[in-house]
Design a protein around this motif. Structure first.
Motif, PDB file in Angstrom:
ATOM      1  N   PHE A   3      -9.954  32.939  -6.096  1.00 27.36           N
ATOM      2  CA  PHE A   3      -8.747  32.492  -6.775  1.00 27.36           C
ATOM      3  C   PHE A   3      -9.117  31.580  -7.937  1.00 27.36           C
ATOM      4  CE2 PHE A   3      -9.787  29.443  -3.562  1.00 27.36           C
ATOM      5  CZ  PHE A   3      -9.501  28.204  -4.092  1.00 27.36           C
ATOM      6  N   ASP A   4      -8.167  31.444  -8.866  1.00 27.78           N
ATOM      7  CA  ASP A   4      -8.346  30.606 -10.054  1.00 27.78           C
ATOM      8  C   ASP A   4      -7.340  29.468 -10.014  1.00 27.78           C
ATOM      9  OD1 ASP A   4     -10.060  32.488 -12.158  1.00 27.78           O
ATOM     10  OD2 ASP A   4      -8.805  33.651 -10.798  1.00 27.78           O
ATOM     11  N   VAL A   5      -7.799  28.299 -10.450  1.00 28.09           N
ATOM     12  CA  VAL A   5      -6.930  27.118 -10.534  1.00 28.09           C
ATOM     13  C   VAL A   5      -7.120  26.502 -11.904  1.00 28.09           C
ATOM     14  CG1 VAL A   5      -6.395  24.834  -9.605  1.00 28.09           C
ATOM     15  CG2 VAL A   5      -7.129  26.661  -8.057  1.00 28.09           C
ATOM     16  N   LEU A  31      -8.646  18.244 -14.594  1.00 21.58           N
ATOM     17  CA  LEU A  31      -8.324  18.852 -15.886  1.00 21.58           C
ATOM     18  C   LEU A  31      -9.132  20.131 -16.026  1.00 21.58           C
ATOM     19  CD1 LEU A  31      -6.862  18.498 -18.676  1.00 21.58           C
ATOM     20  CD2 LEU A  31      -8.978  17.410 -19.490  1.00 21.58           C
ATOM     21  N   GLY A  32      -8.517  21.149 -16.658  1.00 20.37           N
ATOM     22  CA  GLY A  32      -9.264  22.361 -16.955  1.00 20.37           C
ATOM     23  C   GLY A  32      -9.137  23.425 -15.886  1.00 20.37           C
ATOM     24  N   LYS A  33     -10.133  24.320 -15.856  1.00 20.72           N
ATOM     25  CA  LYS A  33     -10.028  25.530 -15.043  1.00 20.72           C
ATOM     26  C   LYS A  33     -11.266  25.726 -14.186  1.00 20.72           C
ATOM     27  CE  LYS A  33     -10.086  30.539 -15.576  1.00 20.72           C
ATOM     28  NZ  LYS A  33     -10.222  31.637 -16.538  1.00 20.72           N
ATOM     29  N   VAL A  34     -11.030  26.207 -12.941  1.00 17.19           N
ATOM     30  CA  VAL A  34     -12.117  26.586 -12.046  1.00 17.19           C
ATOM     31  C   VAL A  34     -11.785  27.940 -11.421  1.00 17.19           C
ATOM     32  CG1 VAL A  34     -12.710  24.189 -11.505  1.00 17.19           C
ATOM     33  CG2 VAL A  34     -11.150  25.453 -10.006  1.00 17.19           C
ATOM     34  N   ARG A  35     -12.837  28.627 -10.989  1.00 19.83           N
ATOM     35  CA  ARG A  35     -12.687  29.881 -10.223  1.00 19.83           C
ATOM     36  C   ARG A  35     -13.507  29.719  -8.961  1.00 19.83           C
ATOM     37  NH1 ARG A  35     -15.318  35.321 -10.510  1.00 19.83           N
ATOM     38  NH2 ARG A  35     -13.753  36.888 -10.011  1.00 19.83           N
ATOM     39  N   VAL A  36     -12.890  29.962  -7.816  1.00 20.89           N
ATOM     40  CA  VAL A  36     -13.518  29.680  -6.524  1.00 20.89           C
ATOM     41  C   VAL A  36     -13.642  30.973  -5.734  1.00 20.89           C
ATOM     42  CG1 VAL A  36     -13.372  28.339  -4.397  1.00 20.89           C
ATOM     43  CG2 VAL A  36     -12.501  27.376  -6.542  1.00 20.89           C
ATOM     44  N   LYS A  37     -14.817  31.169  -5.136  1.00 18.12           N
ATOM     45  CA  LYS A  37     -15.030  32.297  -4.227  1.00 18.12           C
ATOM     46  C   LYS A  37     -15.535  31.743  -2.904  1.00 18.12           C
ATOM     47  CE  LYS A  37     -17.466  36.693  -3.603  1.00 18.12           C
ATOM     48  NZ  LYS A  37     -18.445  37.651  -4.191  1.00 18.12           N
ATOM     49  N   SER A  82     -20.588  30.011  -0.610  1.00 23.75           N
ATOM     50  CA  SER A  82     -19.408  29.958  -1.472  1.00 23.75           C
ATOM     51  C   SER A  82     -19.795  29.413  -2.845  1.00 23.75           C
ATOM     52  CB  SER A  82     -18.321  29.082  -0.851  1.00 23.75           C
ATOM     53  OG  SER A  82     -17.901  29.593   0.395  1.00 23.75           O
ATOM     54  N   THR A  83     -19.098  29.878  -3.870  1.00 23.63           N
ATOM     55  CA  THR A  83     -19.393  29.449  -5.230  1.00 23.63           C
ATOM     56  C   THR A  83     -18.123  28.959  -5.913  1.00 23.63           C
ATOM     57  OG1 THR A  83     -19.056  31.671  -6.146  1.00 23.63           O
ATOM     58  CG2 THR A  83     -21.302  31.077  -5.471  1.00 23.63           C
ATOM     59  N   PHE A  84     -18.316  28.115  -6.922  1.00 25.40           N
ATOM     60  CA  PHE A  84     -17.202  27.754  -7.791  1.00 25.40           C
ATOM     61  C   PHE A  84     -17.711  27.651  -9.218  1.00 25.40           C
ATOM     62  CE2 PHE A  84     -18.851  23.745  -6.157  1.00 25.40           C
ATOM     63  CZ  PHE A  84     -18.912  22.910  -7.267  1.00 25.40           C
ATOM     64  N   GLU A  85     -16.880  28.135 -10.127  1.00 26.06           N
ATOM     65  CA  GLU A  85     -17.200  28.120 -11.550  1.00 26.06           C
ATOM     66  C   GLU A  85     -16.316  27.099 -12.250  1.00 26.06           C
ATOM     67  OE1 GLU A  85     -17.742  32.448 -13.003  1.00 26.06           O
ATOM     68  OE2 GLU A  85     -16.676  32.602 -11.090  1.00 26.06           O
ATOM     69  N   VAL A  86     -16.910  26.334 -13.139  1.00 28.36           N
ATOM     70  CA  VAL A  86     -16.181  25.327 -13.907  1.00 28.36           C
ATOM     71  C   VAL A  86     -16.246  25.734 -15.372  1.00 28.36           C
ATOM     72  CG1 VAL A  86     -15.924  22.878 -14.426  1.00 28.36           C
ATOM     73  CG2 VAL A  86     -16.891  23.581 -12.223  1.00 28.36           C
ATOM     74  N   PHE A  87     -15.086  25.860 -16.001  1.00 25.12           N
ATOM     75  CA  PHE A  87     -15.035  26.351 -17.367  1.00 25.12           C
ATOM     76  C   PHE A  87     -14.914  25.194 -18.366  1.00 25.12           C
ATOM     77  CE2 PHE A  87     -13.930  29.815 -14.619  1.00 25.12           C
ATOM     78  CZ  PHE A  87     -14.494  30.935 -15.226  1.00 25.12           C
TER      79      PHE A  87
END
Length: 248
Positions: free
Chosen positions: A138-140, A105-111, A78-83
């Motif tokens: 999904f995005d949070v 705070l901010g935005k992440v995208r999780v797979k 699984s991966t997660f991106e931090v913007f």
């Protein structure tokens, strides 16, 4: 007795299969796969920049600057991106690693990866919501100082529960919800998939920029500390006094 032994062997085989499908890391770390800009972890209040291949340990805080982006991978794939301009706590609850992260705070995208149709339960928490998934993308985003949380479902299904109001919604692809601290949940539909496409396009562009930067050579991290002010200026130097007059 023979039946019991056969049952025990079957259970051991099933457990081994599950371990193979969901690899685990005894340290519960996440590895930095791609990044660009300022990406750091906080240690004793000091930001330490991360390098490619570094690991983030449970309960560490990841911080990105205005140009920061990072993709992390955990043991099960699984991966997660931090913007940019984000602050995230990785596995804040060390007693339950299903709590993947807390987004302050901010935005992440999780797979979340899932194998053989088996669920892979994970949770993402924000100041106003708990997002539960079994295998999806999904995005949070925690949008502002009021801790409003935006959740957008790209693939699979996502359960969103309000932390302060007794309400819960299940999102399907193309649906989203904004979680306000003082309001019950209202699910909305992303008509035409405009929001979903915009989020995915933005993520893909930033990811490609990070990959291209990585191809140019390894990035060198450094410790970000309180800057040391330059030495104070001493001002212009006064000219030396004139020599004494010659003796008569």
């Amino acid at each position: 007795m023979h039946n019991r032994l056969a049952l025990a062997a079957l259970l051991l085989t099933a457990c081994a299969g599950l371990r193979a499908q969901f690899p685990t890391d005894p340290d519960g770390t996440a590895k930095l796969m791609v990044f660009t800009g300022q990406v750091s972890v906080l240690k004793d209040g000091t930001a330490w920049a991360l390098n490619l291949g570094d690991s983030v340990r449970p309960q560490q805080i990841v911080v990105t600057g205005p140009d920061g982006y990072a993709q992390f991978k955990v043991a099960d794939g699984s991966t997660f991106e931090v913007f940019a301009n984000s602050k995230v706590v990785f596995r804040a609850n060390q007693g339950d690693w299903r709590d993947l992260m807390e987004v302050w705070l901010g935005k992440v995208r999780v797979k979340i990866e899932h194998f053989g149709g088996l669920p892979n339960n994970n949770r993402v928490r924000t100041p106003s919501a708990v997002i539960s998934v079994r295998g999806t993308v999904f995005d949070v985003e925690v949008e502002d100082v009021t801790d409003t949380t935006l959740v957008v479902d790209e693939e699979g299904s996502v359960s969103v529960r309000h932390l302060l109001k007794p309400s819960e919604k299940v999102l399907n692809p193309g649906e989203f919800v904004r979680v306000y601290k003082d309001q019950a949940l209202v699910k909305q539909i992303d008509k035409g998939g405009i929001m979903r496409r915009a989020l995915r396009t933005t993520a893909d562009v930033i990811y490609q920029v990070a990959v291209e930067e990585a191809k140019q050579g390894p990035s060198v991290g450094h410790t970000t500390t309180t800057p040391v002010p330059p030495p104070a200026s001493k001002g212009p130097t006064n000219p030396p006094p004139p020599p004494p007059p010659p003796l008569p």
